[in-house]
Scaffold this motif. Structure first.
Motif, mmCIF file in Angstrom:
data_model
loop_
_atom_site.group_PDB
_atom_site.id
_atom_site.type_symbol
_atom_site.label_atom_id
_atom_site.label_comp_id
_atom_site.label_asym_id
_atom_site.label_seq_id
_atom_site.Cartn_x
_atom_site.Cartn_y
_atom_site.Cartn_z
ATOM 1 N N GLU A 90 -11.949 131.730 34.917
ATOM 2 C CA GLU A 90 -12.987 131.072 35.701
ATOM 3 C C GLU A 90 -13.333 129.762 34.989
ATOM 4 N N PHE A 91 -13.474 128.682 35.748
ATOM 5 C CA PHE A 91 -13.835 127.393 35.171
ATOM 6 C C PHE A 91 -15.349 127.208 35.233
ATOM 7 N N VAL A 92 -15.920 126.719 34.127
ATOM 8 C CA VAL A 92 -17.342 126.395 34.073
ATOM 9 C C VAL A 92 -17.430 124.909 33.727
ATOM 10 N N VAL A 93 -17.979 124.132 34.657
ATOM 11 C CA VAL A 93 -18.080 122.681 34.481
ATOM 12 C C VAL A 93 -19.528 122.319 34.182
ATOM 13 N N THR A 94 -19.724 121.603 33.071
ATOM 14 C CA THR A 94 -21.042 121.092 32.708
ATOM 15 C C THR A 94 -20.979 119.574 32.875
ATOM 16 N N ALA A 95 -21.700 119.079 33.869
ATOM 17 C CA ALA A 95 -21.678 117.640 34.166
ATOM 18 C C ALA A 95 -22.414 116.863 33.087
ATOM 19 N N PRO A 96 -21.984 115.610 32.842
ATOM 20 C CA PRO A 96 -22.728 114.790 31.871
ATOM 21 C C PRO A 96 -24.113 114.486 32.432
ATOM 22 N N PRO A 97 -25.104 114.313 31.555
ATOM 23 C CA PRO A 97 -26.449 113.998 32.042
ATOM 24 C C PRO A 97 -26.443 112.653 32.756
ATOM 25 N N ALA A 98 -27.269 112.566 33.776
ATOM 26 C CA ALA A 98 -27.372 111.308 34.534
ATOM 27 C C ALA A 98 -27.999 110.246 33.638
ATOM 28 N N ALA A 99 -27.425 109.055 33.674
ATOM 29 C CA ALA A 99 -27.952 107.947 32.871
ATOM 30 C C ALA A 99 -29.268 107.479 33.474
ATOM 31 N N GLU A 100 -30.239 107.236 32.610
ATOM 32 C CA GLU A 100 -31.517 106.714 33.088
ATOM 33 C C GLU A 100 -31.375 105.215 33.327
ATOM 34 N N PRO A 101 -31.996 104.707 34.398
ATOM 35 C CA PRO A 101 -31.899 103.266 34.643
ATOM 36 C C PRO A 101 -32.604 102.485 33.536
ATOM 37 N N PHE A 102 -32.062 101.325 33.241
ATOM 38 C CA PHE A 102 -32.626 100.479 32.193
ATOM 39 C C PHE A 102 -33.900 99.828 32.715
ATOM 40 N N ASP A 103 -34.981 99.969 31.975
ATOM 41 C CA ASP A 103 -36.260 99.378 32.345
ATOM 42 C C ASP A 103 -36.588 98.303 31.314
ATOM 43 N N ALA A 104 -36.340 97.044 31.680
ATOM 44 C CA ALA A 104 -36.525 95.939 30.750
ATOM 45 C C ALA A 104 -37.991 95.818 30.322
ATOM 46 N N ARG A 105 -38.906 96.070 31.227
ATOM 47 C CA ARG A 105 -40.329 95.945 30.870
ATOM 48 C C ARG A 105 -40.725 96.988 29.836
ATOM 49 N N ALA A 106 -40.255 98.215 30.024
ATOM 50 C CA ALA A 106 -40.590 99.274 29.065
ATOM 51 C C ALA A 106 -39.962 98.980 27.709
ATOM 52 N N GLU A 107 -38.707 98.491 27.706
ATOM 53 C CA GLU A 107 -38.049 98.144 26.445
ATOM 54 C C GLU A 107 -38.810 97.029 25.735
ATOM 55 N N TYR A 108 -39.230 96.019 26.487
ATOM 56 C CA TYR A 108 -39.963 94.902 25.898
ATOM 57 C C TYR A 108 -41.309 95.388 25.355
ATOM 58 N N ALA A 109 -41.998 96.241 26.127
ATOM 59 C CA ALA A 109 -43.294 96.755 25.679
ATOM 60 C C ALA A 109 -43.129 97.574 24.396
ATOM 61 N N ALA A 110 -42.067 98.389 24.343
ATOM 62 C CA ALA A 110 -41.832 99.192 23.133
ATOM 63 C C ALA A 110 -41.524 98.287 21.948
ATOM 64 N N LEU A 111 -40.733 97.250 22.184
ATOM 65 C CA LEU A 111 -40.386 96.319 21.112
ATOM 66 C C LEU A 111 -41.643 95.597 20.617
ATOM 67 N N MET A 112 -42.481 95.175 21.539
ATOM 68 C CA MET A 112 -43.686 94.453 21.147
ATOM 69 C C MET A 112 -44.664 95.384 20.424
ATOM 70 N N ALA A 113 -44.728 96.649 20.828
ATOM 71 C CA ALA A 113 -45.638 97.594 20.178
ATOM 72 C C ALA A 113 -45.181 97.905 18.758
ATOM 73 N N ALA A 114 -43.862 97.923 18.543
ATOM 74 C CA ALA A 114 -43.331 98.255 17.221
ATOM 75 C C ALA A 114 -43.369 97.063 16.271
ATOM 76 N N ARG A 115 -43.516 95.878 16.800
ATOM 77 C CA ARG A 115 -43.502 94.672 15.976
ATOM 78 C C ARG A 115 -44.830 94.516 15.260
#
Length: 186
Positions: free
Chosen positions: A74-99
Motif C-alpha cells: 500500500e502506498f502512503v503519500v505525505t504531501a509537502p506543506p503548502a508554502a505560505e505567501p510572502f508578506d513584504a509588510r510583515a517581513e519589513y515590520a519584523a525587521l524593523m522590530a528586531a533592529r
C-alpha cells in the motif's frame, strides 16, 4: 496494490517457456512455480520500495512510503506543506522590530525666552515648498509650532562651540554616519 495479477502473469510466462522444452521442462516449471511465487512477490516489493525512494527524493519535503498489508503493498503519500505567501509588510515590520534603535542626538538647546534678550525681531523667510513641508513635519513630530521649531533650529546652528556653523562637508558626513538602511528587503 494487488500483486497477484503480476505473479500469475509471471507463472503463465514460465509455463509458455516450459512448453517449448517438452514434458520434462513443463514438469520442472510446475514444481518451481510455488517457491517462485514468494520470490517474485519479494522482488516486486523491492522494486516498489526503490521507486518510492526515488519519488520521495524528488518530492521532498513530502514523501512516499510503501507499507505491506497482508500480501499486498500500500502506498502512503505525505504531501509537502503548502508554502505560505510572502508578506513584504510583515517581513519589513519584523525587521524593523528586531533592529536596535539608533542613538538619538541630544535635543537642540531651548529657544531663549523673550525676556532674556529684551525683545523679538521679525523676519520673512522664503522656503521651497518641499523644505517647508519637511519643517512642518519635524515641528509636528517635536510637538512645536513651526516658528518655535525654526527658532530652536537656528539657535542650535548659530550656537556652535566656535561660533560658526559646521561646514557643508561635515554636515554631509554627519548625515552619512547614521545607522539607517534604504532599499528593498525580501
Amino acid at each position: 496494490m494487488n500483486l497477484t495479477q503480476y505473479v500469475d502473469q509471471l507463472r503463465q510466462e514460465l509455463a509458455v517457456a516450459a512448453e517449448a522444452g517438452g514434458d520434462e521442462a513443463r514438469a520442472l516449471a510446475e514444481r518451481l512455480t510455488a517457491p517462485l511465487e514468494s520470490a517474485a512477490r519479494l522482488t516486486l516489493l523491492n522494486a516498489l520500495s526503490a521507486a518510492a525512494d526515488e519519488i520521495t527524493a524528488d518530492l521532498a519535503p513530502g514523501s512516499v512510503d510503501v507499507r505491506l498489508r497482508g500480501l499486498d503493498p500500500e502506498f502512503v503519500v505525505t504531501a509537502p506543506p503548502a508554502a505560505e505567501p510572502f508578506d513584504a509588510r510583515a517581513e519589513y515590520a519584523a525587521l524593523m522590530a528586531a533592529r536596535p534603535e539608533p542613538p538619538q542626538p541630544p535635543p537642540p538647546p531651548a529657544a531663549p525666552d523673550a525676556a532674556d534678550d529684551g525683545g523679538t525681531a521679525r523676519i520673512n523667510l522664503r522656503l521651497p515648498a518641499h523644505v517647508k513641508a519637511r519643517v512642518e513635519e519635524a515641528a509636528s513630530r517635536d510637538g512645536l509650532s513651526v516658528n518655535a521649531w525654526l527658532v530652536r533650529a537656528v539657535s542650535a546652528a548659530v550656537d556652535q562651540p566656535d561660533g560658526r556653523t559646521a561646514p557643508a562637508a561635515d554636515r554631509r558626513e554627519a548625515r552619512r554616519s547614521g545607522n539607517g538602511f534604504t532599499g528593498w528587503v525580501r
